[in-house]
Design a protein around this motif. Structure first.
Motif, PDB file in Angstrom:
ATOM      1  N   TYR A 223       2.435   2.312   4.832  1.00 26.69           N
ATOM      2  CA  TYR A 223       2.766   0.992   5.388  1.00 26.69           C
ATOM      3  C   TYR A 223       3.295   1.095   6.822  1.00 26.69           C
ATOM      4  CZ  TYR A 223       1.729  -1.565   1.150  1.00 26.69           C
ATOM      5  OH  TYR A 223       1.065  -2.147   0.100  1.00 26.69           O
ATOM      6  N   ASP A 224       3.980   2.190   7.132  1.00 25.98           N
ATOM      7  CA  ASP A 224       4.456   2.358   8.515  1.00 25.98           C
ATOM      8  C   ASP A 224       3.271   2.348   9.476  1.00 25.98           C
ATOM      9  OD1 ASP A 224       7.056   2.439   7.790  1.00 25.98           O
ATOM     10  OD2 ASP A 224       7.251   4.627   7.854  1.00 25.98           O
ATOM     11  N   ALA A 225       2.191   2.996   9.059  1.00 27.06           N
ATOM     12  CA  ALA A 225       0.987   3.035   9.905  1.00 27.06           C
ATOM     13  C   ALA A 225       0.405   1.627  10.048  1.00 27.06           C
ATOM     14  CB  ALA A 225      -0.046   3.988   9.308  1.00 27.06           C
ATOM     15  N   VAL A 226       0.478   0.848   8.966  1.00 27.36           N
ATOM     16  CA  VAL A 226      -0.047  -0.534   9.025  1.00 27.36           C
ATOM     17  C   VAL A 226       0.732  -1.350  10.055  1.00 27.36           C
ATOM     18  CG1 VAL A 226      -0.385  -2.680   7.719  1.00 27.36           C
ATOM     19  CG2 VAL A 226      -0.880  -0.469   6.635  1.00 27.36           C
ATOM     20  N   TYR A 227       2.068  -1.236   9.994  1.00 28.15           N
ATOM     21  CA  TYR A 227       2.875  -2.005  10.954  1.00 28.15           C
ATOM     22  C   TYR A 227       2.680  -1.477  12.375  1.00 28.15           C
ATOM     23  CZ  TYR A 227       5.273  -4.065   6.948  1.00 28.15           C
ATOM     24  OH  TYR A 227       5.554  -4.734   5.793  1.00 28.15           O
ATOM     25  N   GLU A 228       2.580  -0.149  12.475  1.00 27.07           N
ATOM     26  CA  GLU A 228       2.408   0.434  13.808  1.00 27.07           C
ATOM     27  C   GLU A 228       1.107  -0.082  14.425  1.00 27.07           C
ATOM     28  OE1 GLU A 228       3.142   4.691  13.913  1.00 27.07           O
ATOM     29  OE2 GLU A 228       1.970   4.770  15.767  1.00 27.07           O
ATOM     30  N   LEU A 229       0.092  -0.197  13.575  1.00 28.67           N
ATOM     31  CA  LEU A 229      -1.209  -0.620  14.085  1.00 28.67           C
ATOM     32  C   LEU A 229      -1.295  -2.132  14.294  1.00 28.67           C
ATOM     33  CD1 LEU A 229      -4.076   0.292  14.780  1.00 28.67           C
ATOM     34  CD2 LEU A 229      -4.710  -0.203  12.422  1.00 28.67           C
ATOM     35  N   LEU A 230      -0.898  -2.888  13.262  1.00 30.02           N
ATOM     36  CA  LEU A 230      -1.081  -4.341  13.328  1.00 30.02           C
ATOM     37  C   LEU A 230       0.137  -5.066  13.899  1.00 30.02           C
ATOM     38  CD1 LEU A 230      -2.866  -5.058   9.929  1.00 30.02           C
ATOM     39  CD2 LEU A 230      -3.889  -4.635  12.152  1.00 30.02           C
ATOM     40  N   GLY A 231       1.222  -4.335  14.080  1.00 35.08           N
ATOM     41  CA  GLY A 231       2.428  -4.940  14.621  1.00 35.08           C
ATOM     42  C   GLY A 231       2.425  -4.918  16.137  1.00 35.08           C
TER      43      GLY A 231
ATOM     44  N   SER B 118      -1.665   2.736  -0.033  1.00 37.86           N
ATOM     45  CA  SER B 118      -0.726   2.971  -1.138  1.00 37.86           C
ATOM     46  C   SER B 118       0.710   2.767  -0.681  1.00 37.86           C
ATOM     47  CB  SER B 118      -0.846   4.416  -1.653  1.00 37.86           C
ATOM     48  OG  SER B 118      -2.141   4.685  -2.073  1.00 37.86           O
ATOM     49  N   GLY B 119       1.520   2.187  -1.557  1.00 42.42           N
ATOM     50  CA  GLY B 119       2.939   2.008  -1.241  1.00 42.42           C
ATOM     51  C   GLY B 119       3.686   1.479  -2.443  1.00 42.42           C
ATOM     52  N   SER B 120       4.935   1.067  -2.216  1.00 46.48           N
ATOM     53  CA  SER B 120       5.753   0.562  -3.323  1.00 46.48           C
ATOM     54  C   SER B 120       5.587  -0.957  -3.443  1.00 46.48           C
ATOM     55  CB  SER B 120       7.225   0.885  -3.077  1.00 46.48           C
ATOM     56  OG  SER B 120       7.698   0.111  -1.991  1.00 46.48           O
ATOM     57  N   ALA B 121       6.081  -1.502  -4.560  1.00 45.13           N
ATOM     58  CA  ALA B 121       6.012  -2.953  -4.770  1.00 45.13           C
ATOM     59  C   ALA B 121       6.795  -3.681  -3.682  1.00 45.13           C
ATOM     60  CB  ALA B 121       6.561  -3.292  -6.151  1.00 45.13           C
ATOM     61  N   GLY B 122       7.948  -3.131  -3.318  1.00 44.13           N
ATOM     62  CA  GLY B 122       8.776  -3.757  -2.287  1.00 44.13           C
ATOM     63  C   GLY B 122       8.042  -3.794  -0.949  1.00 44.13           C
ATOM     64  N   GLN B 123       7.377  -2.702  -0.629  1.00 48.18           N
ATOM     65  CA  GLN B 123       6.607  -2.656   0.629  1.00 48.18           C
ATOM     66  C   GLN B 123       5.485  -3.691   0.606  1.00 48.18           C
ATOM     67  OE1 GLN B 123       5.638   1.575   0.568  1.00 48.18           O
ATOM     68  NE2 GLN B 123       6.769   1.841   2.474  1.00 48.18           N
ATOM     69  N   ALA B 124       4.848  -3.841  -0.553  1.00 51.05           N
ATOM     70  CA  ALA B 124       3.743  -4.801  -0.673  1.00 51.05           C
ATOM     71  C   ALA B 124       4.258  -6.226  -0.472  1.00 51.05           C
ATOM     72  CB  ALA B 124       3.078  -4.660  -2.039  1.00 51.05           C
ATOM     73  N   ARG B 125       5.401  -6.542  -1.079  1.00 45.62           N
ATOM     74  CA  ARG B 125       5.953  -7.907  -0.955  1.00 45.62           C
ATOM     75  C   ARG B 125       6.347  -8.187   0.489  1.00 45.62           C
ATOM     76  NH1 ARG B 125       9.134  -6.348  -6.029  1.00 45.62           N
ATOM     77  NH2 ARG B 125       7.662  -6.910  -7.678  1.00 45.62           N
ATOM     78  N   GLU B 126       6.947  -7.180   1.108  1.00 44.15           N
ATOM     79  CA  GLU B 126       7.369  -7.316   2.508  1.00 44.15           C
ATOM     80  C   GLU B 126       6.146  -7.524   3.413  1.00 44.15           C
ATOM     81  OE1 GLU B 126      10.833  -4.539   3.272  1.00 44.15           O
ATOM     82  OE2 GLU B 126       9.417  -3.992   4.855  1.00 44.15           O
ATOM     83  N   ALA B 127       5.089  -6.754   3.141  1.00 36.80           N
ATOM     84  CA  ALA B 127       3.881  -6.857   3.972  1.00 36.80           C
ATOM     85  C   ALA B 127       3.217  -8.220   3.783  1.00 36.80           C
ATOM     86  CB  ALA B 127       2.908  -5.731   3.620  1.00 36.80           C
ATOM     87  N   ALA B 128       3.264  -8.747   2.540  1.00 39.45           N
ATOM     88  CA  ALA B 128       2.672 -10.067   2.273  1.00 39.45           C
ATOM     89  C   ALA B 128       3.391 -11.126   3.104  1.00 39.45           C
ATOM     90  CB  ALA B 128       2.771 -10.395   0.788  1.00 39.45           C
TER      91      ALA B 128
END
Ligand code: NAP
Length: 301
Positions: free
Chosen positions: A73-81, A107-117
């Motif tokens: 998820y860090d990579a997702v934020y780094e890229l899309l953030g 792949s990540g945790s449930a908390g990361q998924a909710r935060e990303a949503a």
């Protein structure tokens, strides 16, 4: 309109998994746009008919549906953030994902998924989180199980496109559910494997090789798997009558496993851990109930 047999799709992240995902979309006839931080990885897909987007913004704008599959998820934020889209796109900084449907299969945790949503929806995107329970070579076959969670409507809209990847399931509106099922599945997998390794180590001390023991182990594992629906009903109703055996009977057998392991010079940590949980449940007055009453021990912090 998006749920057409050949709806366009974008894949961002062309690691081992992202390449397999894009390859499966191409094979199913979807016009596929790809983007990767290291552009060279797009070459085999371009050779197979994909379009390589020159920028991330172009990739996101190319299709009504974008699949993201990065390391974490860090990579997702780094890229899309802030370092990615918000710098890259001409759209206003607070709505760079407007009108985009993002499906994050990282792949990540449930908390990361909710935060990303929440993060994606704040920026105007429709968002589903997902978990891939398959290896890259299985993608595009029915054996590839891909779990999704988030708004049902978004899943329904893109289900026929997503179906190109494997056997797809929508688990519910909570975006964390796909990740939770993912780790629950891993818990199951490792528990079965660990139990098998314990028995294999024990039998090896008596000269029985792993291949000889495996069919017996398989039979036991399959038999136990058959108990799950009935045991699940006991858990859901909160009532654990000892129809097959009482927990204290199991606890005595656990003691045998510990003693046997120690006597044979085999690691007894796992049996001791299980016995300690059973002992706590018995001390709490559950010795006369059936094994799934241990859910109370598993449900504690
Ligand atoms: P991988 O081969 O290591 O690829 C990682 C991808 O993430 C690459 O495209 C990489 O770009 C990109 N990336 C990493 N950090 C980035 C950043 N800061 N900015 C932009 N891009 C970045 O990993 P993978 O096997 O494809 O796995 C991807 C995801 O799928 C993971 O979450 C993994 O847990 C999940 N998954 C994998 C498997 C499997 O068997 N492989 C199975 C189930 C689930 P570069 O190419 O530029 O490095």
């Amino acid at each position: 309109m998006n749920n057409t047999p050949h709806a366009p799709v974008t894949v961002i992240g062309l690691g081992l998994m992202g390449q397999a995902l894009a390859g499966a979309f191409l094979k199913a006839g979807h016009p596929t746009t790809v983007w990767n931080r290291t552009p060279a990885k797009a070459a085999p897909l371009v050779a197979a008919g994909a379009r390589s987007a020159p920028t991330l913004g172009d990739a996101l704008g190319a299709s009504p549906l974008t699949i993201v599959c990065l390391t974490d998820y860090d990579a997702v934020y780094e890229l899309l953030g802030a370092n990615g889209v918000e710098r890259d796109l001409t759209t206003p900084i607070d709505t760079p994902l407007i009108d985009t449907t993002l499906i994050n299969l990282t792949s990540g945790s449930a908390g990361q998924a909710r935060e990303a949503a929440e993060w994606a929806e704040r920026r105007g995107a429709r968002y589903l989180d997902g978990a891939i329970m398959a290896i890259p070579s299985g993608i595009g076959t029915a054996e590839a199980v891909i779990l999704h969670s988030g708004p049902e409507k978004v899943f329904a809209e893109h289900a026929s496109t997503l179906g190109a990847l494997g056997t797809i399931t929508h688990l519910g509106a909570d975006p964390g559910l796909a990740s939770l099922y993912d780790v629950a599945g891993l818990a199951m997998m490792w528990s079965v494997l660990n139990a098998w390794l314990q028995g294999t180590a024990l039998l090896a001390k008596a000269g029985v090789d792993a291949v000889t023991y495996a069919p017996f182990a398989r039979q036991i594992a399959a038999g136990v798997a058959d108990w799950l629906p009935g045991y699940a009903e006991q858990i859901d109703t909160g009532s654990f009558p000892a129809e097959v055996a009482a927990l204290e009977t199991d606890a005595r057998a656990m003691e045998h496993l510990i003693e046997e392991s120690e006597a044979m010079g085999v690691n007894a940590e796992l049996p001791r851990l299980i016995k300690a949980m059973a002992d706590r449940a018995i001390a709490a007055g559950h010795g006369g109930e059936q094994y799934p009453v241990l859910i109370e021990e598993f449900g504690k912090p």
